[in-house]
Design a protein around this motif. Sequence first.
Motif, mmCIF file in Angstrom:
data_model
loop_
_atom_site.group_PDB
_atom_site.id
_atom_site.type_symbol
_atom_site.label_atom_id
_atom_site.label_comp_id
_atom_site.label_asym_id
_atom_site.label_seq_id
_atom_site.Cartn_x
_atom_site.Cartn_y
_atom_site.Cartn_z
ATOM 1 N N LYS A 120 0.837 -1.197 0.000
ATOM 2 C CA LYS A 120 0.000 0.000 0.000
ATOM 3 C C LYS A 120 0.874 1.251 0.000
ATOM 4 N N ASP A 121 0.297 2.356 -0.481
ATOM 5 C CA ASP A 121 1.029 3.627 -0.558
ATOM 6 C C ASP A 121 1.667 3.999 0.780
ATOM 7 N N ARG A 122 0.899 3.901 1.829
ATOM 8 C CA ARG A 122 1.392 4.298 3.156
ATOM 9 C C ARG A 122 2.600 3.461 3.559
ATOM 10 N N GLU A 123 2.544 2.159 3.342
ATOM 11 C CA GLU A 123 3.663 1.281 3.691
ATOM 12 C C GLU A 123 4.896 1.626 2.864
ATOM 13 N N PHE A 124 4.692 1.886 1.579
ATOM 14 C CA PHE A 124 5.793 2.255 0.690
ATOM 15 C C PHE A 124 6.466 3.542 1.178
ATOM 16 N N ARG A 125 5.669 4.529 1.547
ATOM 17 C CA ARG A 125 6.220 5.809 2.007
ATOM 18 C C ARG A 125 6.996 5.671 3.314
ATOM 19 N N LEU A 126 6.627 4.711 4.140
ATOM 20 C CA LEU A 126 7.313 4.518 5.422
ATOM 21 C C LEU A 126 8.685 3.875 5.267
ATOM 22 N N MET A 149 8.168 -7.325 -4.155
ATOM 23 C CA MET A 149 8.080 -7.339 -2.705
ATOM 24 C C MET A 149 6.709 -6.857 -2.257
ATOM 25 N N CYS A 150 6.065 -7.665 -1.435
ATOM 26 C CA CYS A 150 4.857 -7.224 -0.739
ATOM 27 C C CYS A 150 5.231 -7.169 0.744
#
Length: 100
Positions: free
Chosen positions: A25-31, A61-62
């Motif tokens: 998800k976008d949020r996870e990627f940004r973190l 990668m997930c």
Amino acid sequence: MQTYSRTTEQMMADTREKLILDMRKDREFRLGTIPGAVHIYWEDLNDRMAELPKDKPIYMMCYTGETSDEFAAWMQEHGWEAYSIEDGYRGFYRWQIMQE
């Protein structure tokens, strides 16, 4: 081990030009992500397959490695050199900590 699955160590040892695809998800990627990774959320991937190169390996990668396993297996059947990073971002994060 499945032929479509690779450890973080194997990915890092692969010195070829490659695409690292973060499917979270976008949020996870940004973190946090692997440096240089491209972000395409897994639910959008079917519509964006034409963007993925067939002339270089793709490491996917997930969060846990399960979703990327399914996509990597399907992609290999359809002509991509695609690999799922074992244990997903968690596996990369553990590897990264061990490097310090």
